[in-house]
Each structure stands twice: as structure tokens, then as C-alpha cells.
Design a protein around this motif. Structure first.
Motif, short mmCIF file in Angstrom:
data_model
loop_
_atom_site.label_atom_id
_atom_site.label_comp_id
_atom_site.label_asym_id
_atom_site.label_seq_id
_atom_site.Cartn_x
_atom_site.Cartn_y
_atom_site.Cartn_z
N ASP A 184 0.82 -1.21 0.00
CA ASP A 184 0.00 0.00 0.00
C ASP A 184 0.85 1.26 0.00
O ASP A 184 0.48 2.27 -0.59
CB ASP A 184 -0.92 0.03 1.23
CG ASP A 184 -2.02 -1.01 1.15
OD1 ASP A 184 -2.40 -1.38 0.01
OD2 ASP A 184 -2.50 -1.46 2.20
N LEU B 253 -15.63 3.90 -10.42
CA LEU B 253 -14.99 4.37 -9.19
C LEU B 253 -13.63 3.72 -8.99
O LEU B 253 -12.67 4.37 -8.57
CB LEU B 253 -15.90 4.06 -8.00
CG LEU B 253 -15.35 4.39 -6.60
CD1 LEU B 253 -15.07 5.88 -6.46
CD2 LEU B 253 -16.32 3.93 -5.52
N GLN B 254 -13.52 2.43 -9.30
CA GLN B 254 -12.24 1.75 -9.16
C GLN B 254 -11.17 2.36 -10.05
O GLN B 254 -10.00 2.45 -9.67
CB GLN B 254 -12.40 0.25 -9.47
CG GLN B 254 -13.23 -0.51 -8.46
CD GLN B 254 -12.68 -0.40 -7.04
OE1 GLN B 254 -11.48 -0.54 -6.84
NE2 GLN B 254 -13.55 -0.12 -6.08
N TYR C 70 -9.74 5.68 -8.55
CA TYR C 70 -8.70 5.53 -7.54
C TYR C 70 -7.30 5.51 -8.16
O TYR C 70 -6.31 5.78 -7.47
CB TYR C 70 -8.89 4.23 -6.75
CG TYR C 70 -10.07 4.23 -5.81
CD1 TYR C 70 -10.30 5.31 -4.95
CD2 TYR C 70 -10.95 3.17 -5.77
CE1 TYR C 70 -11.37 5.31 -4.08
CE2 TYR C 70 -12.04 3.16 -4.90
CZ TYR C 70 -12.24 4.24 -4.06
OH TYR C 70 -13.30 4.24 -3.19
N LYS C 71 -7.23 5.21 -9.46
CA LYS C 71 -5.93 5.06 -10.12
C LYS C 71 -5.54 6.27 -10.97
O LYS C 71 -4.55 6.21 -11.69
CB LYS C 71 -5.94 3.80 -10.99
CG LYS C 71 -6.17 2.52 -10.19
CD LYS C 71 -6.25 1.30 -11.10
CE LYS C 71 -6.53 0.03 -10.30
NZ LYS C 71 -6.66 -1.15 -11.17
N ARG D 276 -6.13 8.38 -2.52
CA ARG D 276 -7.23 7.52 -2.98
C ARG D 276 -8.58 8.02 -2.46
O ARG D 276 -9.57 8.03 -3.20
CB ARG D 276 -6.99 6.07 -2.53
CG ARG D 276 -6.00 5.30 -3.38
CD ARG D 276 -5.70 3.94 -2.77
NE ARG D 276 -6.91 3.16 -2.51
CZ ARG D 276 -7.54 2.39 -3.40
NH1 ARG D 276 -7.05 2.31 -4.64
NH2 ARG D 276 -8.61 1.71 -3.07
N GLN D 277 -8.61 8.43 -1.21
CA GLN D 277 -9.85 8.96 -0.64
C GLN D 277 -10.34 10.16 -1.43
O GLN D 277 -11.54 10.28 -1.75
CB GLN D 277 -9.61 9.35 0.81
CG GLN D 277 -10.75 10.10 1.47
CD GLN D 277 -10.39 10.55 2.86
OE1 GLN D 277 -10.22 9.74 3.75
NE2 GLN D 277 -10.26 11.87 3.06
N ALA E 37 -9.70 10.97 -4.56
CA ALA E 37 -10.16 10.57 -5.89
C ALA E 37 -11.57 9.99 -5.83
O ALA E 37 -12.43 10.30 -6.66
CB ALA E 37 -9.18 9.55 -6.49
N GLY E 38 -11.81 9.14 -4.84
CA GLY E 38 -13.13 8.52 -4.71
C GLY E 38 -14.22 9.53 -4.42
O GLY E 38 -15.31 9.48 -5.01
N ARG E 39 -13.94 10.46 -3.54
CA ARG E 39 -14.96 11.44 -3.18
C ARG E 39 -15.24 12.42 -4.31
O ARG E 39 -16.38 12.82 -4.53
CB ARG E 39 -14.54 12.17 -1.90
CG ARG E 39 -14.70 11.28 -0.67
CD ARG E 39 -14.25 11.93 0.61
NE ARG E 39 -14.60 11.10 1.76
CZ ARG E 39 -14.13 11.26 2.97
NH1 ARG E 39 -13.30 12.27 3.23
NH2 ARG E 39 -14.50 10.46 3.96
#
Length: 444
Positions: free
Chosen positions: A98, A409-410, A413-414, A431-432, A434-436
Motif C-alpha cells: 500500500d 470508481l475503481q 482511484y488510479k 485515494r480517498q 479521488a473517490g470522493r
């Protein structure tokens, strides 16, 4: 050392790790049966001069301290670098993927006495990391050489992470850690600023707990005999507001935007629980209190001791009720969480990234010469523009294109955030964020 001979091998290893290794130390086998010296012989070892050169030539080199956090605290911190992490040796295999997903990334591991770091370098190589080096001199040698270190708490004798520094005449700021709120920094991970006028002091941010507010007040008293008249909350987050009761007990008026006050009331229990979880006994006497005065709209003006102090809520941005403190006579702005640098900005569920970019233009129109951001040291508009407006525009552009092309959404994250990976908190927030941003832009 007769007692040591009676200890099992594992205890002897622990003893060797936690002390300075003597010159004639006997070879001690690791759990695999090999000695540390044998393992060290097959990894790539470097010394202090080589590490200095590597960090100068490639600032994105990943530096991993495999000691425990407590050891770092006790010995004065970790080596300062753009990508510096603490992953204790026992957790390395669990956390490395990670932290460093790219197995070709340059990595340097180190400890205190070159006992654990060879094991760590060997383990990473076996996991497929192809560019791993072991810094054999270790943290004590780096620190002794006067090279850059990052202390877990710059003022270990104070609740403040760092004591106030003068930004310009009459304006001071205690610069918080750019890391998340922790027990070590006592929740001082944002900037606590104050303005000394001819008729009193205005404090910006009540602080993240009662004892932190008390420590800030003690430092203000060392600098000026002027009493504190007002405390301004930059928003309704815990690190801005949980010290309010300290000031209110002394009859000092706490002021916030009405939206921030509403946020405090709605989330009072959660805000306090989160702070107590992070700072434990250092949250002693902290509680959520209602501001003494609130205002609606874009502006409230305080005239005090010849200073004009404007409290500005120019539109939606990071948090409900965000306030900036504008000193037009000094061309200085205390932006609160409107502007970031040195650490990656966080996107919350209630963050309006589109509104933030629109509100940013109103900040630009003020043309401030001096900027005290919410996090990170005093700086310029060019710097915060790059890491606030630039980051938001970059993320919205990429994710907008992804949504338009039917992305998921996946995939969000990238998205590429590599231009910002040197910033503190990147590993926690990228990552958080990007998702939001993806979830909010789906419905714009």
C-alpha cells in the motif's frame, strides 16, 4: 553480561537491536538461521555520503525507517525527505504494497544500528522490489552529521508542535504539524495564528483541545502584554474549535460563521470522540461549545487598535463556514483551510470542489502579498495556488474525462496524482480524494 547468556536467542536479538552494537559484537543468528552479517553481505549497502547524493539527485526516493514510532520519538525523529515513512520491521511485509505499489521505485531502508535494516532490505528484495538499498550508518549517524531530520514534536516540552514565529510585524503563527492529528503532536496539526493590535490580540483558531489552547495563550503572554479580545474559528472542525472552552472561561469572545457553528452543533459528539481517540489524555477538559457570536453572509469586520480585520466567507470550499482573515493594511491573509501547501489537501464528503475553484477567484482578487495557509508554513499565493487550485483543477479534469468515458470508481482511484505524491499525507488522502471527487462529480 552473565544474565545475557541465560537469555534465549530471540531475546538476544532484541537486545542487540535496541542498543548500540559494540565493535566486537558476536554474530547472532536471525530466525532464518542466517546471521545479520550474512544477510547484509547480499544486499546493497550505502553510507551517509551516498544517501545524501541519492536524495539530492532523486527526491522521490522512498525512505523507510524500520524502527518503531516510539524509538523515533525517543531518538529525535526520522530522516527528513519528501517520501519518508515509518514502517516497523514487523509490519513491513503487510504494509509495503500500500505504501509503495511500484516495485521498481527506489527504496532506502534504515534503522538505528544496522540490525533490522539489512533484514528489511532482504525481505523487500524477496518480495520483488528491484531497487532497494540499506543505509548502514543509520539514523544516529545522520542526525550527528547535522543532516535534515523530522522530529515528531518540535517542542517536546510544550503542547504546541512548534512555538509561534513572527510572520510580519504584529502577526504571529504557531505552525502545526503537516501530519494527521496524533498523540505525539497533541492535535496541533493546523496553524494557530494571532494578531497583536494596539488594543488587544485576535487569535485565529481556538486550537484542537483545551490544553493546547492554554499552551498557545502562555506563548502569547510571553510576546505581548495585550490581552486576547477575540478568538476566530476558521471552520467547525475539531482542530479549530475544541479549545474554545478555554478561551470562553476567561471571558474571551469566540466568533464563527453561522454555518460552522451549525456544523459544530450537528457533529459535536463525533468531533469530540475523534479527538479523544487520537490524543487520549491530552484531550483533558476539552468539550464542544457554541461560539459566542456568529455571522451570516460574506464579511464581518473587526476594528481593533488601529487594525482593520476582515472575516471573509467568500463561498463554498473545503468545509461549511470556512473563514479567511484578511488584513488589508498589511496585505496578509490567514486562509484557514481555503489554501494548502506542504501537505495534500483533504476532500471531505461535504467539500464542494467546483465551488472551491469559484471561491478561489475571489481570494485571488484580494492579491495578498503574505499567506498563512491552514496547513504548512507562511508562503505566497504562487505556492498555494499550485497545490490548492492546481490540484483541484487537475483532479476534476481527469475524473471528469473518466466519467464522460463511462469510467468506474475503481478506475478513479488510479488517476494520476504523481505530481503531488511528495506532499505530506499523500499516502493517507490520495485515494480517498479521488473517490470522493468521483462520487460528487457523478451528480453534477
Amino acid at each position: 553480561m552473565g544474565w545475557a547468556r541465560r537469555l534465549p536467542a530471540a531475546a538476544l536479538i532484541a537486545f542487540a537491536i535496541c542498543t548500540e552494537a559494540p565493535a566486537q559484537e558476536a554474530a547472532v543468528p536471525t530466525p532464518s538461521g542466517e546471521t545479520v552479517e550474512e544477510i547484509s553481505g547480499r544486499v546493497q549497502n550505502i553510507g551517509t555520503d551516498q544517501l545524501k547524493r541519492i536524495l539530492a539527485e532523486d527526491p522521490n526516493t522512498v525512505l523507510i525507517d524500520v524502527r518503531t514510532v516510539r524509538e523515533g520519538n525517543l531518538t529525535g525523529g526520522i530522516i527528513r525527505a519528501k517520501r519518508s515513512f515509518v514502517i516497523p520491521r514487523g509490519w513491513l511485509e503487510f504494509r509495503i504494497a500500500d505504501t509503495v505499489p511500484d516495485k521498481s521505485a527506489p527504496i532506502v531502508v534504515y534503522c538505528g544500528t544496522n540490525r533490522r535494516s539489512p533484514l528489511a532490505a532482504d525481505a523487500l528484495t524477496k518480495l520483488g522490489y528491484s531497487n532497494v538499498k540499506n543505509y548502514v550508518d543509520g539514523f544516529p549517524a545522520w542526525k550527528k552529521a547535522g543532516l535534515p531530520v523530522e522530529a515528531p514534536d518540535r517542542e517536546p516540552q510544550s503542547f504546541l508542535y512548534s512555538k509561534p514565529v513572527k510572520v510580519i510585524e504584529g502577526v504571529w503563527s504557531a505552525i502545526g504539524a503537516t501530519a494527521p492529528s496524533t498523540y505525539q503532536n497533541a492535535g496541533h496539526n493546523n496553524n494557530l495564528s494571532f494578531i497583536i493590535t494596539g488594543d488587544g490580540v485576535v487569535v485565529v483558531n481556538a486550537s484542537g483541545n483545551y490544553l493546547l489552547a492554554q499552551a498557545l495563550h502562555e506563548e502569547i503572554r510571553k510576546i505581548t502584554e495585550q490581552p486576547v479580545r477575540y478568538v476566530i474559528l476558521e471552520n467547525g472542525q475539531g482542530h479549530a474549535a475544541l479549545g474554545s472552552s478555554y478561551w470562553q472561561e476567561r471571558g474571551i469572545k469566540v466568533i464563527a460563521h453561522a454555518d460552522a457553528a451549525h456544523e459544530l452543533e450537528e457533529r459535536a459528539e463525533t468531533i469530540l470522540e475523534q479527538a479523544q481517540l487520537r490524543t487520549r489524555d491530552k484531550s483533558f477538559k476539552s468539550r464542544v461549545t457554541v461560539p459566542d457570536e456568529t455571522f451570516h453572509g460574506e464579511r464581518k469586520v473587526i476594528e481593533l487598535g488601529g487594525w482593520r480585520i476582515e472575516l471573509l466567507n467568500l463561498g463554498p470550499a473545503h468545509s461549511p463556514g470556512d473563514i479567511m482573515v484578511w488584513l488589508p493594511q498589511k496585505s496578509l491573509i490567514i486562509t484557514g483551510d481555503m489554501a494548502f501547501h506542504e501537505r495534500l489537501l483533504p476532500v471531505f464528503e461535504h467539500t464542494d470542489t467546483a465551488g472551491w475553484l469559484e471561491t478561489w477567484e475571489k481570494l485571488e482578487a484580494l492579491k495578498p502579498k503574505h499567506v498563512i495557509p491552514g496547513h504548512g508554513g507562511p508562503t505566497t499565493m504562487d505556492e498555494v495556488r499550485k497545490y490548492t487550485k492546481g490540484y483541484l483543477a487537475h483532479m476534476r479534469r481527469q475524473i471528469g474525462e473518466l466519467i464522460e468515458n463511462g469510467g468506474t470508481l475503481q478506475q478513479a482511484y488510479k488517476v494520476d496524482q504523481s505530481a503531488y505524491e511528495h506532499l505530506d499525507t499523500f499516502e493517507f488522502l490520495a485515494r480517498q480524494n479521488a473517490g470522493r471527487i468521483f462520487r460528487s462529480m457523478e451528480f453534477e
